[in-house]
Write a protein that holds these residues in place. Structure first.
Motif, PDB file in Angstrom:
ATOM      1  N   LYS A 215      62.045 -39.437  32.790  1.00 22.47           N
ATOM      2  CA  LYS A 215      62.193 -39.607  34.227  1.00 22.47           C
ATOM      3  C   LYS A 215      62.829 -38.354  34.805  1.00 22.47           C
ATOM      4  CE  LYS A 215      64.060 -42.437  37.905  1.00 22.47           C
ATOM      5  NZ  LYS A 215      64.988 -43.464  38.332  1.00 22.47           N
ATOM      6  N   MET A 216      62.127 -37.755  35.756  1.00 18.79           N
ATOM      7  CA  MET A 216      62.640 -36.556  36.393  1.00 18.79           C
ATOM      8  C   MET A 216      62.838 -36.824  37.858  1.00 18.79           C
ATOM      9  SD  MET A 216      60.203 -33.814  34.718  1.00 18.79           S
ATOM     10  CE  MET A 216      59.574 -34.251  33.146  1.00 18.79           C
ATOM     11  N   GLY A 217      64.084 -36.941  38.231  1.00 20.10           N
ATOM     12  CA  GLY A 217      64.414 -37.114  39.632  1.00 20.10           C
ATOM     13  C   GLY A 217      65.535 -36.149  39.913  1.00 20.10           C
ATOM     14  N   GLY A 219      68.321 -36.399  38.457  1.00 22.34           N
ATOM     15  CA  GLY A 219      68.695 -36.134  37.071  1.00 22.34           C
ATOM     16  C   GLY A 219      67.473 -36.216  36.168  1.00 22.34           C
ATOM     17  N   ILE A 220      67.707 -36.063  34.867  1.00 22.38           N
ATOM     18  CA  ILE A 220      66.614 -36.151  33.896  1.00 22.38           C
ATOM     19  C   ILE A 220      67.067 -37.048  32.753  1.00 22.38           C
ATOM     20  CG2 ILE A 220      65.171 -34.865  32.271  1.00 22.38           C
ATOM     21  CD1 ILE A 220      65.594 -32.385  34.050  1.00 22.38           C
ATOM     22  N   GLY A 221      66.276 -38.065  32.435  1.00 27.26           N
ATOM     23  CA  GLY A 221      66.621 -38.962  31.333  1.00 27.26           C
ATOM     24  C   GLY A 221      65.374 -39.330  30.554  1.00 27.26           C
ATOM     25  N   CYS A 222      65.587 -39.911  29.381  1.00 28.39           N
ATOM     26  CA  CYS A 222      64.458 -40.205  28.499  1.00 28.39           C
ATOM     27  C   CYS A 222      64.618 -41.591  27.884  1.00 28.39           C
ATOM     28  CB  CYS A 222      64.413 -39.127  27.417  1.00 28.39           C
ATOM     29  SG  CYS A 222      63.088 -39.313  26.237  1.00 28.39           S
ATOM     30  N   GLY A 223      63.576 -42.413  27.958  1.00 28.17           N
ATOM     31  CA  GLY A 223      63.548 -43.698  27.267  1.00 28.17           C
ATOM     32  C   GLY A 223      62.773 -43.525  25.973  1.00 28.17           C
ATOM     33  N   ILE A 224      63.258 -44.111  24.902  1.00 29.68           N
ATOM     34  CA  ILE A 224      62.679 -43.883  23.575  1.00 29.68           C
ATOM     35  C   ILE A 224      62.194 -45.204  22.996  1.00 29.68           C
ATOM     36  CG2 ILE A 224      63.189 -42.981  21.260  1.00 29.68           C
ATOM     37  CD1 ILE A 224      65.725 -41.672  22.588  1.00 29.68           C
ATOM     38  N   VAL A 225      60.907 -45.311  22.720  1.00 25.47           N
ATOM     39  CA  VAL A 225      60.395 -46.499  22.033  1.00 25.47           C
ATOM     40  C   VAL A 225      59.870 -46.051  20.682  1.00 25.47           C
ATOM     41  CG1 VAL A 225      58.684 -48.343  22.035  1.00 25.47           C
ATOM     42  CG2 VAL A 225      59.878 -47.762  24.154  1.00 25.47           C
ATOM     43  N   SER A 234      73.768 -46.129  19.256  1.00 21.32           N
ATOM     44  CA  SER A 234      74.845 -47.025  18.823  1.00 21.32           C
ATOM     45  C   SER A 234      75.609 -47.618  20.000  1.00 21.32           C
ATOM     46  CB  SER A 234      75.803 -46.287  17.889  1.00 21.32           C
ATOM     47  OG  SER A 234      76.443 -45.241  18.584  1.00 21.32           O
ATOM     48  N   ALA A 235      75.722 -46.887  21.104  1.00 18.69           N
ATOM     49  CA  ALA A 235      76.493 -47.394  22.241  1.00 18.69           C
ATOM     50  C   ALA A 235      75.641 -47.612  23.481  1.00 18.69           C
ATOM     51  CB  ALA A 235      77.637 -46.426  22.559  1.00 18.69           C
ATOM     52  N   GLY A 236      74.418 -47.069  23.488  1.00 15.99           N
ATOM     53  CA  GLY A 236      73.554 -47.249  24.656  1.00 15.99           C
ATOM     54  C   GLY A 236      73.202 -45.960  25.373  1.00 15.99           C
ATOM     55  N   SER A 237      73.626 -44.815  24.853  1.00 14.74           N
ATOM     56  CA  SER A 237      73.397 -43.580  25.594  1.00 14.74           C
ATOM     57  C   SER A 237      72.268 -42.732  25.016  1.00 14.74           C
ATOM     58  CB  SER A 237      74.686 -42.765  25.669  1.00 14.74           C
ATOM     59  OG  SER A 237      74.907 -42.115  24.441  1.00 14.74           O
ATOM     60  N   ALA A 238      71.479 -43.292  24.088  1.00 13.61           N
ATOM     61  CA  ALA A 238      70.368 -42.507  23.531  1.00 13.61           C
ATOM     62  C   ALA A 238      69.436 -42.060  24.647  1.00 13.61           C
ATOM     63  CB  ALA A 238      69.600 -43.341  22.515  1.00 13.61           C
ATOM     64  N   GLY A 239      68.885 -40.877  24.525  1.00 18.11           N
ATOM     65  CA  GLY A 239      67.894 -40.409  25.489  1.00 18.11           C
ATOM     66  C   GLY A 239      68.489 -39.693  26.691  1.00 18.11           C
ATOM     67  N   ASP A 240      69.784 -39.464  26.686  1.00 23.05           N
ATOM     68  CA  ASP A 240      70.393 -38.781  27.829  1.00 23.05           C
ATOM     69  C   ASP A 240      70.145 -37.280  27.702  1.00 23.05           C
ATOM     70  OD1 ASP A 240      71.693 -38.501  30.157  1.00 23.05           O
ATOM     71  OD2 ASP A 240      73.561 -39.479  29.542  1.00 23.05           O
ATOM     72  N   ILE A 241      68.865 -36.894  27.820  1.00 26.32           N
ATOM     73  CA  ILE A 241      68.491 -35.505  27.529  1.00 26.32           C
ATOM     74  C   ILE A 241      68.857 -34.541  28.654  1.00 26.32           C
ATOM     75  CG2 ILE A 241      66.580 -36.209  26.032  1.00 26.32           C
ATOM     76  CD1 ILE A 241      64.673 -35.371  28.329  1.00 26.32           C
ATOM     77  N   GLY A 242      69.228 -35.079  29.816  1.00 21.71           N
ATOM     78  CA  GLY A 242      69.582 -34.210  30.947  1.00 21.71           C
ATOM     79  C   GLY A 242      70.770 -33.318  30.647  1.00 21.71           C
ATOM     80  N   GLY A 330      59.348 -40.608  37.686  1.00 23.71           N
ATOM     81  CA  GLY A 330      60.437 -40.166  38.552  1.00 23.71           C
ATOM     82  C   GLY A 330      59.881 -39.374  39.728  1.00 23.71           C
ATOM     83  N   GLY A 331      60.727 -39.091  40.699  1.00 20.04           N
ATOM     84  CA  GLY A 331      60.307 -38.436  41.935  1.00 20.04           C
ATOM     85  C   GLY A 331      59.560 -37.124  41.705  1.00 20.04           C
ATOM     86  N   LEU A 332      60.034 -36.281  40.772  1.00 19.21           N
ATOM     87  CA  LEU A 332      59.395 -34.986  40.543  1.00 19.21           C
ATOM     88  C   LEU A 332      57.994 -35.123  39.972  1.00 19.21           C
ATOM     89  CD1 LEU A 332      61.943 -32.425  39.027  1.00 19.21           C
ATOM     90  CD2 LEU A 332      60.985 -32.478  41.319  1.00 19.21           C
ATOM     91  N   ALA A 333      57.722 -36.288  39.342  1.00 21.98           N
ATOM     92  CA  ALA A 333      56.394 -36.502  38.758  1.00 21.98           C
ATOM     93  C   ALA A 333      55.324 -36.471  39.842  1.00 21.98           C
ATOM     94  CB  ALA A 333      56.351 -37.827  38.002  1.00 21.98           C
ATOM     95  N   ARG A 334      55.730 -36.734  41.089  1.00 21.39           N
ATOM     96  CA  ARG A 334      54.761 -36.693  42.189  1.00 21.39           C
ATOM     97  C   ARG A 334      54.227 -35.280  42.420  1.00 21.39           C
ATOM     98  NH1 ARG A 334      58.618 -40.189  44.461  1.00 21.39           N
ATOM     99  NH2 ARG A 334      57.896 -42.339  44.400  1.00 21.39           N
ATOM    100  N   ALA A 335      54.913 -34.286  41.873  1.00 24.56           N
ATOM    101  CA  ALA A 335      54.423 -32.912  41.996  1.00 24.56           C
ATOM    102  C   ALA A 335      53.112 -32.750  41.237  1.00 24.56           C
ATOM    103  CB  ALA A 335      55.462 -31.924  41.487  1.00 24.56           C
ATOM    104  N   GLY A 336      52.866 -33.619  40.269  1.00 25.34           N
ATOM    105  CA  GLY A 336      51.566 -33.655  39.595  1.00 25.34           C
ATOM    106  C   GLY A 336      51.309 -32.503  38.656  1.00 25.34           C
TER     107      GLY A 336
END
Ligand SMILES: [Zn+2]
Length: 397
Positions: A215-217, A219-225, A234-242, A330-336
């Motif tokens: 997600k790029m808005g 901030g920048i974050g990542c969901g991991i499946v 372990s605590a819930g903060s995985a994917g905080d790549i920003g 995320g919002g920046l994704a609209r840039a295409g």
């Protein structure tokens, strides 16, 4: 009434009524025979649990199916109207709310502007008001709600649903979001906005078992499946790549206090600032996207370069986790295309051939409502897990 819940990674036992219900509600099973075959349970165990699910109103008999010789099987269908679910996507400047049935179909939805910096009391009171209005418009009340799912733009402690030092949510540290919805008397699941979107993408593309949502808005974050499961760490903060450090000739201070975080170099707020310094008429990331879509050369170049910077970090993640797909939202994704092109360029150049060979990188086709739909999906899975289904069966049998 079951206690409030934080997001649960619990996997239902294959012998549970919840698992049989899951097989029906996801379309995998349509009859008792299917359930016997797919679950490996005996005919009598399946029959007992199905009778309980019918009595609790979670399943319907859907009439006879096609006969394969003998007596035609009685088909089973999931009662998607056995309750309502609320999906809430809290953003920095807006809130999206949807009421869905138990299959995740949106029955009513609304959006409103707000300022997350107003703090949890005001923001959540307004959110509750919007939710109550939607429910009234559908002729239902709080008692019809089985679960509420909420995505928030900050780190959430997995075990408690509590926010922990969210950088873009001043006044929210330690806020216990579920407490604000206690009068619904149902499960309230809170998670980071990107994790919620990942749940939504997964429900729409069940064949995806290893993927990243970026997600790029602001901030920048990542969901991991991974292996079909959302990975929270372990605590819930995985994917905080920003806040991964990136090399840059400049030194840019990040809101978190560190220097040259990915978000500080390539996030929406950073890009808008850079565009304004170049003399472009840009005050917000949205303005920059507008210029990019119109084809302004400087704006396109900025966005493409941001894509490359993000792609460099993603290339490392691709080498590490070997996903088959990266979904950009995320919002920046609209840039295409300029954004996508920058990301692809860096990822394919820097990741290992075996990891990159079957990797798809695309922009989500649900940039606008992925948050609230994902939140509703998270709520559905939360209120139809083993503990909740067992409680419903105990109450009705
Ligand atoms: Zn940072």
């Amino acid at each position: 009434v079951l206690p409030l819940l934080s997001p649960s990674p619990v996997v239902d036992s294959p012998a549970s009524a919840a698992h049989l219900l899951w097989l029906v509600r996801t379309g995998r099973a349509r009859s008792r025979s299917d359930l016997i075959e797919l679950s490996g349970l005996s005919r009598s165990s399946v029959s007992t649990r199905v009778e309980q699910l019918l009595a609790a109103g979670l399943l319907h008999e859907a009439g006879p199916g096609r006969s394969t010789g003998g007596r035609p099987p009685r088909l089973l269908s999931f009662n998607r109207d056995a309750g309502r679910v609320v999906g809430i996507d809290l953003g920095v400047t807006s809130v999206d709310v949807a009421v869905t049935d138990l299959a995740g179909s949106v029955l009513a939805a609304t959006t409103d502007d707000l300022d997350i910096a107003d703090g949890p009391d005001r923001v959540l009171a307004r959110t509750d008001e919007l939710t109550a209005q939607l429910l009234r418009s559908l002729g239902c009340g709080k008692g019809d709600v089985r679960a509420i799912g909420i995505g928030v733009p900050g780190p959430v402690e997995h075990a408690t649903g509590r926010l922990v030092h969210p950088p873009v949510m001043p006044g929210w540290h330690d806020a216990r979001v579920p407490d604000h919805f206690a009068d619904y008397g149902c499960a309230v699941l809170v998670d980071n906005d990107v994790n919620v979107i990942a749940v939504g993408e997964q429900s729409r593309s069940p064949q995806l078992t290893h993927f990243l949502v970026v997600k790029m808005g602001t901030g920048i974050g990542c969901g991991i499946v991974l292996d079909g499961h959302l990975y929270r760490g372990s605590a819930g903060s995985a994917g905080d790549i920003g806040h991964i450090h990136v090399d840059d000739e400049r030194t840019v201070l990040c809101a978190c206090g560190n220097e040259n975080c990915l978000e500080a170099v390539a996030g929406g707020a950073a890009l808008a600032r850079e565009a304004a310094q170049l003399g472009l008429p840009v005050a917000t990331p949205r303005d920059l996207i507008g210029l990019t879509v119109e084809g302004d050369r400087q704006a396109v170049a900025l966005v493409r370069e941001a894509g490359r910077r993000i792609g460099e970090v993603l290339a490392a993640l691709v080498n590490f986790a070997n996903p088959s797909c990266i979904v950009v939202t995320g919002g920046l994704a609209r840039a295409g295309n300029p954004l996508l092109a920058g990301i692809r360029e860096a990822v394919y150049r820097r990741s290992l051939p075996l990891a990159a060979r079957s990797l798809e990188i695309r922009i989500s086709d649900r940039v606008d409502d992925a948050g609230r739909i994902g939140a509703a999906r998270m709520a559905i899975d939360g209120c139809l897990d083993e503990a909740h289904v067992d409680a419903l069966l105990a109450a009705s049998n």
